[in-house]
Every structure is written in C-alpha cells, then in structure tokens.
Design an enzyme around this catalytic site. Structure first.
Site, PDB file in Angstrom:
ATOM      1  N   TYR A  66     -17.172  29.288 -47.353  1.00  0.00           N
ATOM      2  CA  TYR A  66     -17.773  30.640 -47.304  1.00  0.00           C
ATOM      3  C   TYR A  66     -16.759  31.738 -47.002  1.00  0.00           C
ATOM      4  O   TYR A  66     -16.924  32.514 -45.945  1.00  0.00           O
ATOM      5  CB  TYR A  66     -18.741  31.323 -46.343  1.00  0.00           C
ATOM      6  CG  TYR A  66     -20.222  29.359 -45.874  1.00  0.00           C
ATOM      7  CD1 TYR A  66     -20.123  28.388 -46.867  1.00  0.00           C
ATOM      8  CD2 TYR A  66     -20.701  29.542 -44.588  1.00  0.00           C
ATOM      9  CE1 TYR A  66     -21.064  28.094 -47.098  1.00  0.00           C
ATOM     10  CE2 TYR A  66     -21.501  28.500 -44.309  1.00  0.00           C
ATOM     11  CZ  TYR A  66     -22.530  27.833 -45.262  1.00  0.00           C
ATOM     12  OH  TYR A  66     -23.336  27.072 -45.422  1.00  0.00           O
ATOM     13  N   PHE A 218     -31.772  26.746 -46.100  1.00  0.00           N
ATOM     14  CA  PHE A 218     -32.086  27.484 -47.186  1.00  0.00           C
ATOM     15  C   PHE A 218     -33.968  27.458 -46.351  1.00  0.00           C
ATOM     16  O   PHE A 218     -35.013  27.011 -47.785  1.00  0.00           O
ATOM     17  CB  PHE A 218     -32.802  26.584 -48.501  1.00  0.00           C
ATOM     18  CG  PHE A 218     -31.419  27.223 -48.909  1.00  0.00           C
ATOM     19  CD1 PHE A 218     -30.278  28.305 -48.706  1.00  0.00           C
ATOM     20  CD2 PHE A 218     -30.970  26.538 -50.413  1.00  0.00           C
ATOM     21  CE1 PHE A 218     -28.905  28.518 -50.078  1.00  0.00           C
ATOM     22  CE2 PHE A 218     -29.698  26.688 -50.727  1.00  0.00           C
ATOM     23  CZ  PHE A 218     -28.751  27.283 -50.452  1.00  0.00           C
ATOM     24  N   PRO A 219     -33.935  27.635 -45.560  1.00  0.00           N
ATOM     25  CA  PRO A 219     -35.211  27.888 -44.359  1.00  0.00           C
ATOM     26  C   PRO A 219     -36.621  28.524 -45.029  1.00  0.00           C
ATOM     27  O   PRO A 219     -37.705  28.293 -44.948  1.00  0.00           O
ATOM     28  CB  PRO A 219     -35.151  27.929 -43.228  1.00  0.00           C
ATOM     29  CG  PRO A 219     -33.869  29.162 -43.143  1.00  0.00           C
ATOM     30  CD  PRO A 219     -33.450  28.051 -44.052  1.00  0.00           C
ATOM     31  N   LEU A 220     -36.189  29.102 -45.682  1.00  0.00           N
ATOM     32  CA  LEU A 220     -36.685  30.603 -46.492  1.00  0.00           C
ATOM     33  C   LEU A 220     -37.277  30.539 -48.136  1.00  0.00           C
ATOM     34  O   LEU A 220     -36.801  31.336 -49.173  1.00  0.00           O
ATOM     35  CB  LEU A 220     -36.270  32.224 -45.996  1.00  0.00           C
ATOM     36  CG  LEU A 220     -36.418  32.248 -44.339  1.00  0.00           C
ATOM     37  CD1 LEU A 220     -36.044  33.539 -44.315  1.00  0.00           C
ATOM     38  CD2 LEU A 220     -38.038  32.240 -44.564  1.00  0.00           C
ATOM     39  N   GLY A 221     -35.856  29.016 -48.940  1.00  0.00           N
ATOM     40  CA  GLY A 221     -36.301  28.901 -49.904  1.00  0.00           C
ATOM     41  C   GLY A 221     -35.149  29.246 -50.728  1.00  0.00           C
ATOM     42  O   GLY A 221     -34.830  28.370 -52.106  1.00  0.00           O
ATOM     43  N   GLY A 222     -34.488  29.785 -49.587  1.00  0.00           N
ATOM     44  CA  GLY A 222     -33.080  30.284 -50.434  1.00  0.00           C
ATOM     45  C   GLY A 222     -32.616  31.000 -51.596  1.00  0.00           C
ATOM     46  O   GLY A 222     -31.447  31.099 -52.427  1.00  0.00           O
ATOM     47  N   PRO A 226     -39.903  31.064 -54.220  1.00  0.00           N
ATOM     48  CA  PRO A 226     -40.050  31.997 -53.646  1.00  0.00           C
ATOM     49  C   PRO A 226     -41.768  31.602 -52.555  1.00  0.00           C
ATOM     50  O   PRO A 226     -41.801  30.653 -52.565  1.00  0.00           O
ATOM     51  CB  PRO A 226     -41.648  32.726 -55.277  1.00  0.00           C
ATOM     52  CG  PRO A 226     -41.747  31.108 -55.708  1.00  0.00           C
ATOM     53  CD  PRO A 226     -40.345  31.144 -55.741  1.00  0.00           C
ATOM     54  N   LEU A 227     -41.970  32.051 -51.522  1.00  0.00           N
ATOM     55  CA  LEU A 227     -42.035  32.175 -50.685  1.00  0.00           C
ATOM     56  C   LEU A 227     -43.717  32.555 -50.769  1.00  0.00           C
ATOM     57  O   LEU A 227     -43.489  34.012 -50.602  1.00  0.00           O
ATOM     58  CB  LEU A 227     -41.686  32.858 -49.205  1.00  0.00           C
ATOM     59  CG  LEU A 227     -40.768  31.835 -48.361  1.00  0.00           C
ATOM     60  CD1 LEU A 227     -40.058  33.378 -47.771  1.00  0.00           C
ATOM     61  CD2 LEU A 227     -40.983  30.536 -47.623  1.00  0.00           C
TER      62      LEU A 227
END
Length: 291
Positions: A66, A218-222, A226-227
C-alpha cells in the site's frame, strides 16, 4: 476515547485479541484512489489514523504494497500510532508491485519471509499481529493452491514472528486447504451489500462455524459498484443516515464474525463511517435491504 465503535460489539480475533468489530483499512491513505490516484499528503494520513483511534478503532488493516511513490501506509501507521498500545495492526503479503506501481505479480514461497521481515521493520515490531496471505491478484477467488505458501507463513508463526494467520481473496476450498496446515484467524474477501453471492455466503458460513473473522474489503463497493437501490435509500431516509452508513451497518448486522474495514484518507468520511456503528437496523430495515 470515544466509544462509538463499541455499539457494534467486539470480536475475539484468533481467540486472544479482543477488538471492536468496525475497523479501518489503510489502502487509501497513500493515494486518493487505491493504486491509481494521486499521492496524498502524509500529514493528512497521520491525522486520519490518530482520529480513527480516538473514535475507537483498534484494528487497522494495511500492507507493505500500500504505497504511492514515497508515501507508504506502513510508514504513516508507525509515525502516527507506534508503539500500538492496545491496537491490532494487520498486514498482508503475496502481491508484488510491477513497474506501474500496482500489484502485478505473486510472490513465490521463497520470497514470503523477506516480505514479512520487511513489514516488521516498517511497522517497528518484533511480531506481527495478523498476516494475511493474499491470493490470486485481482482475479476472482479460487483455482489456485495455497498450501505451499501458507506453510511458509505457518513456519514463521511457529518461530514467533507472526501471532495469527489469515487469508485474502479465497474460496471455501482454499480456506479448508490452509486450515489443514495451521489455524486461520481471519478471511479477508470482497463483500458488500451490493456484492455478495452464493459462494460468498458459503464462505461466510464456514467462518461462522469456525469462529473465524470475516473481514470484507471494499465494504462500500470500492467504487466498482455504486451503492444504490430503493431499499437502501428508504432505510437511509428512515434513519437520517447516509447510504454508506446503512451499508456498513448492514454488514455488522449480517454476521457476528463480520469485521468491516472501511478506508478513507478524509477526516470527514472517517467520522461518517465510524458513526455507522451506532446505527441499529430493525427487521423492517433488513427486509427492505433484501428486497
């Protein structure tokens, strides 16, 4: 310490490390969008890390790869938080960066000790809390043996360089293969409200049976999906919350072994993410999200 994250409950990682279930992912600290974005100001990264801990985060996920140019997640973590009193810092090994600065190669077994020792030096520790073997690069989980490389990490664990072992980007068969070699404390796979299929459910169920942490990246879609959805918007409006907060709260409600690690380089987004731990979804909410 602000105990916001305690509302989400705690988890005993590996049987001996008690942590809050809502953690922090360090991937976006060096660059604005993973490996593709511009390098961030290191001072912002240090500020985000320190604020995360103030908000109750005691589990930070990082990796030696990273980095963007001279800005490295491990360096920021060490500068901001060393000596990590009461803090679990997880890392992962396996991917090697190519000439473009993105993970393009897989480290062979004989390189893993070197990578582990590099992470120890960068973080300033004599033993790493959790080391995940990342498998398969950017490909979907499955289809690649893990035993030979996982056995190397198991040897390093026996030597005392690693406390607990984990896996990343694997399927149920690869998890079983690794568990035949050494205990697995965590599985880190892509998983979110908008990206979870039957194979993901099978793997999560196996983790639940084994008391293994399931750490969704990617818990929010990364930014890849799209959420969105009428149910998501409806629940967010009902609670006066953002869709991102609802998506994180859904993960926490979905399984007691779920340990989301939303990552950001923004203080405002950090505050928003951590507030999701206080969002108590009802059965009606969960039904709307399944619709």
């Amino acid at each position: 310490m602000n105990m916001q994250t305690n509302a989400a409950g705690r988890f005993l990682l590996g049987g001996d490390l008690e942590i809050n279930r809502l953690g922090f992912g360090a991937m976006r600290l060096p660059a604005s969008f993973g490996f593709a974005g511009d390098a961030r100001d290191p001072e912002e990264g240090v500020a985000v890390l320190r604020r995360a801990v103030e908000l109750g985060v005691d589990h930070i996920d990082s990796a030696g790869f990273y980095r963007k140019g001279d800005v490295r997640a491990h360096d920021l973590i060490r500068r901001a938080l060393h000596p990590y009193d009461g803090l679990v810092v997880a890392t992962k090994v396996g991917p090697l960066l190519g000439d473009r600065g993105v993970p393009e190669h897989e480290a062979p077994p004989e390189r893993l000790r070197e990578l582990v020792e590099q992470d120890m030096e960068a973080l300033g520790v004599e033993r790493l809390d959790l080391v995940n073997l990342r498998v398969g690069g950017l490909n979907a989980p499955g289809g690649m043996p893990v035993a030979e490389r996982f056995a190397v990490l198991a040897e390093l664990r026996e030597e005392g360089l690693i406390r607990h072992l984990g896996l990343s980007n694997v399927d149920a068969a690869q998890l079983a293969e690794a568990r035949g070699i050494a205990p697995v404390a965590a599985v880190q796979n892509k998983f979110s409200l908008v990206d979870a299929g039957p194979a993901d459910a099978e793997l999560l169920a196996e983790c639940e049976r084994g008391g293994i942490a399931f750490v969704p990246f990617f818990p929010l879609g990364g930014g890849l999906q799209p959420l969105a959805g009428a149910g998501l918007d409806k629940v967010a409006a009902r609670h006066g919350a953002t869709v991102q907060q609802v998506a994180l709260a859904w993960l926490l409600a979905h399984s007691p072994v779920m340990l989301p690690i939303p990552g950001t380089g923004s203080l405002a987004h950090l505050e928003e993410n951590m507030a999701a731990a206080d969002l108590d979804l009802t059965e009606e909410d969960l039904a709307d999200l399944r619709a």
